[in-house]
Design a protein around this motif. Structure first.
Motif, PDB file in Angstrom:
ATOM      1  N   LEU A   1      15.337   5.943  55.897  1.00 19.44           N
ATOM      2  CA  LEU A   1      15.725   5.185  57.081  1.00 19.44           C
ATOM      3  C   LEU A   1      15.878   6.109  58.292  1.00 19.44           C
ATOM      4  O   LEU A   1      15.503   5.763  59.411  1.00 19.44           O
ATOM      5  N   ALA A   2      16.425   7.288  58.043  1.00 22.70           N
ATOM      6  CA  ALA A   2      16.586   8.255  59.128  1.00 22.70           C
ATOM      7  C   ALA A   2      15.215   8.646  59.669  1.00 22.70           C
ATOM      8  O   ALA A   2      15.001   8.722  60.882  1.00 22.70           O
TER       9      ALA A   2
ATOM     10  N   LEU B   1      12.485   6.842  59.508  1.00 24.35           N
ATOM     11  CA  LEU B   1      11.934   5.676  60.203  1.00 24.35           C
ATOM     12  C   LEU B   1      12.516   5.564  61.618  1.00 24.35           C
ATOM     13  O   LEU B   1      11.811   5.296  62.589  1.00 24.35           O
ATOM     14  N   THR B   2      13.832   5.809  61.707  1.00 20.57           N
ATOM     15  CA  THR B   2      14.500   5.726  62.997  1.00 20.57           C
ATOM     16  C   THR B   2      13.884   6.683  64.010  1.00 20.57           C
ATOM     17  O   THR B   2      13.555   6.297  65.131  1.00 20.57           O
ATOM     18  N   HIS B   3      13.710   7.930  63.560  1.00 19.78           N
ATOM     19  CA  HIS B   3      13.142   8.907  64.486  1.00 19.78           C
ATOM     20  C   HIS B   3      11.698   8.552  64.834  1.00 19.78           C
ATOM     21  O   HIS B   3      11.277   8.725  65.977  1.00 19.78           O
TER      22      HIS B   3
ATOM     23  N   ARG C   1      20.538   7.720  53.991  1.00 18.07           N
ATOM     24  CA  ARG C   1      19.238   7.270  53.488  1.00 18.07           C
ATOM     25  C   ARG C   1      18.157   8.022  54.235  1.00 18.07           C
ATOM     26  O   ARG C   1      17.841   7.683  55.369  1.00 18.07           O
TER      27      ARG C   1
ATOM     28  N   VAL D   1      10.370   5.559  65.019  1.00 16.74           N
ATOM     29  CA  VAL D   1      10.406   4.467  66.002  1.00 16.74           C
ATOM     30  C   VAL D   1      10.703   5.021  67.388  1.00 16.74           C
ATOM     31  O   VAL D   1      10.040   4.687  68.376  1.00 16.74           O
ATOM     32  N   LEU D   2      11.679   5.911  67.458  1.00 14.07           N
ATOM     33  CA  LEU D   2      12.073   6.448  68.760  1.00 14.07           C
ATOM     34  C   LEU D   2      10.962   7.287  69.371  1.00 14.07           C
ATOM     35  O   LEU D   2      10.720   7.226  70.575  1.00 14.07           O
ATOM     36  N   ILE D   3      10.299   8.067  68.533  1.00 12.06           N
ATOM     37  CA  ILE D   3       9.247   8.923  69.072  1.00 12.06           C
ATOM     38  C   ILE D   3       8.081   8.066  69.576  1.00 12.06           C
ATOM     39  O   ILE D   3       7.553   8.309  70.672  1.00 12.06           O
TER      40      ILE D   3
ATOM     41  N   MET E   1      27.042   7.070  60.896  1.00  9.48           N
ATOM     42  CA  MET E   1      26.182   6.467  59.871  1.00  9.48           C
ATOM     43  C   MET E   1      26.990   6.231  58.604  1.00  9.48           C
ATOM     44  O   MET E   1      27.805   7.060  58.225  1.00  9.48           O
ATOM     45  N   ILE E   2      26.735   5.093  57.996  1.00  7.14           N
ATOM     46  CA  ILE E   2      27.545   4.713  56.847  1.00  7.14           C
ATOM     47  C   ILE E   2      27.098   5.442  55.580  1.00  7.14           C
ATOM     48  O   ILE E   2      27.898   6.032  54.879  1.00  7.14           O
ATOM     49  N   GLU E   3      25.790   5.341  55.286  1.00  5.94           N
ATOM     50  CA  GLU E   3      25.327   5.987  54.065  1.00  5.94           C
ATOM     51  C   GLU E   3      24.134   6.868  54.413  1.00  5.94           C
ATOM     52  O   GLU E   3      23.544   6.729  55.467  1.00  5.94           O
TER      53      GLU E   3
END
Lengths: 294, 282
Positions: free
Chosen positions: B8-9, B11-13, B5, B15-17, B1-3
């Protein structure tokens, strides 16, 4: 075609090695395909005594038959919707998995297994969920004021088969998108980040264009899947009904040939399908050749 | 991961869940349904929590089956599916590796023609040539038999391509050395090429096993004798009862049992499965 510089000099052996595969291919692939081609130009009388050669009569009848033209457009709607739905969801999930590094494997495992579920089983699962009497989905939809019954309503039936077919295909698209994302050079993304591009901008301007070969490949494969591999799914959920609403081309070949025993028409339909597969395969291979030169 | 946030992290989880829930839910529901008694489906909505009849339902389906639907016990159908899937995988790999070997390591007249005849099978899925293929199999007397289930599905252009691609990357020097040492073509194949192809073969096996297991249309056509039913086609017969609601608890027990073997193969052999999939589709 390529071959090795050094080769074995045997004369008979290569033929012996090829015999098993060629025999199966000729007996069960080429010969039946030629038979289909032949009977697509013939008409059998109702008692099966006489067959007459009728040129393109079967094809002509096919394309003026509203049922067939309807089936063509249903197939197009179905294939297009499944492709768009399953690819977009798979891309979102793949991008998300690509961001989480440590839990990556766990999520991947939880997302890929539907690949191994048979289409007919997928059909039964979703039919059960949308069953008008006991299913959970119609129950929730009723609460929202929507009356669901895919046994009567053609649109409901189409939505049901699209959802079911996409559900199975997400896992496949997901794997290819993950593979594609992992081959995007990290340095490009870092450079863009230093230049101040945010995550969404980076995705649309760098990652997504680099994924275009994968996307194109999946587009073809998904259309192929929706058109040819969903026979079991249709058979388990709607059986082409209600009133032909989900009677896609492969299902119609089967019902006209095996249940309606209209061999001439069914063969003509087979030939049309073969032409579609040949076109899709040709596009796929042209693309593969291009990609190899990258 | 670049930065970093946090939003965003998150949100990512999320979406995956949600994705995992969508993927798992239908199967969860099927499992729940398979643990209830027949009467539990009369009340209008499918139960959402497991019931007490798990062992009873599964052992009933495995040993007896719903005989009114004309289907044999599931254990017989599972065995048939296993025989079919393994034979298709082994058969496809065997004939493809031999023909790829012939095409890459020998030069003979009609080599290109042979290659194209194999290539064309890509364009002729069973679904588009069902009636004439059925007729060929019927004429050969192979209806209601294991060979009838297996052999017509055994040709595979993709497996041949995969082996061809792989053989082309084997260095020429290896074969020159083998020839200098006096090895004939079959000895070279057995002692050098086969061991080198081990991972490819294993990866392909996983994919082809699943391909064989999920076949539906073909077994539906060739088997009228219930002794040869495969589980995937047999299930449809259980669910399609004409005038009454299907016995959902038993149907879903069958669904779970039919899914289990190929899904386990994917989960346990994930590395090989991904390798096989990505390579065969190229």
């Amino acid at each position: 075609m390529q071959a090795k510089r050094t080769i074995f000099p045997n004369k008979i052996l290569p033929y012996m090695l090829l015999v098993p595969q060629l025999a199966v291919t000729l007996i069960f692939f080429i010969w039946p395909a030629l038979q289909a081609l032949k009977s697509s130009f013939e008409r059998e009388d109702p008692f099966g005594f006489r067959t007459t050669f009728v040129w393109f009569e079967n094809y002509r009848r096919l394309f003026i038959d509203p049922n067939y033209v309807g089936s063509l457009s249903k197939t197009a709607v179905f294939a297009f919707s499944v492709t768009v739905l399953s690819m977009s969801l798979a891309l979102i999930l793949a991008v998300a998995v690509n961001r989480v590094l440590r839990t990556n494997r766990l999520y991947t495992t939880l997302l890929v297994w539907p690949y191994a579920v048979a289409p007919v089983v997928v059909g039964i699962l979703w039919w059960f969920m949308f069953n008008p009497t006991i299913g959970i989905a119609p129950y929730l939809l009723r609460a929202a004021g929507i009356d669901w019954n895919h046994r009567i309503d053609g649109t409901d039936a189409m939505i049901l088969v699209i959802i079911a077919a996409s559900w199975k295909q997400i896992s496949y698209n997901f794997l290819f998108f993950v593979a594609g994302l992992q081959s995007v050079p990290q340095s490009l993304i870092e450079a863009a980040a230093i230049d101040g591009a945010g995550p969404f901008k980076r995705f649309w301007t760098i990652v997504f264009p680099l994924l275009s070969p994968t996307t194109f490949f999946l587009l073809i494969v998904n259309m192929n899947y929706a058109m040819f591999d969903t026979f079991g799914l249709i058979d388990a959920t709607t059986q082409g009904g209600p009133a032909q609403a989900t009677n896609i081309l492969v299902y119609k070949v089967y019902t006209d040939g095996f249940i309606g025993l209209n061999i001439g028409s069914s063969s003509a339909q087979s030939v049309v399908l073969m032409i579609i597969v040949i076109a899709l395969t040709a596009i796929q291979f042209r693309y593969v050749e291009r990609r190899v030169q990258y | 991961m670049i930065e970093n946030r946090p939003f965003l992290a998150f949100l990512t989880h999320l979406v995956l869940i949600i994705g995992v829930v969508i993927v798992v839910f239908p199967v969860y529901l099927a499992f729940v349904a398979s643990t209830h008694g027949s009467g539990d489906f009369m009340r209008g909505l499918v139960p959402l929590l497991p019931g007490p009849h798990l062992v009873e339902n599964y052992s009933f389906m495995l040993n007896e089956g719903i005989s009114t639907a004309g289907a044999p016990p599931l254990s017989i159908m599972l065995l048939n599916s296993l025989v079919m899937a393994i034979s298709i995988a082994v058969g496809k790999i065997a004939i493809s590796i031999l023909s790829a070997y012939a095409i890459v390591f020998f030069k003979f007249p009609f080599r290109l023609l042979a290659f194209w005849i194999i290539f064309i099978t890509l364009m002729l899925p069973v679904e588009v040539r069902i009636i004439p293929t059925f007729k060929v199999v019927a004429d050969l007397g192979m209806l209601n038999s294991y060979p009838g289930l297996i052999i017509p599905l055994i040709a595979s252009a993709t497996a041949t391509f995969l082996f061809r691609q792989f053989f082309l990357t084997v260095p020429d020097e290896l074969m020159e050395a083998a020839r200098v040492d006096g090895a004939g073509p079959m000895k070279f194949f057995r002692d050098i090429l086969l061991p080198l192809s081990r991972t490819n073969i294993a990866a392909l096996f996983v994919i082809l096993f699943i391909y064989g297991w999920v076949q539906y249309l073909w077994p539906l056509l060739v088997t009228t004798d219930s002794r040869y039913y495969t589980v995937v086609m047999g299930i449809k017969r259980l669910a399609a009862t004409a005038d009454s609601e299907p016995q959902w608890n038993f149907v879903m027990a069958a669904v779970i049992l039919a899914m289990l073997p190929p899904v386990l193969v994917v989960i346990l052999m994930q590395r090989l499965f991904v390798k096989g999939l990505v390579e065969t589709e190229k």
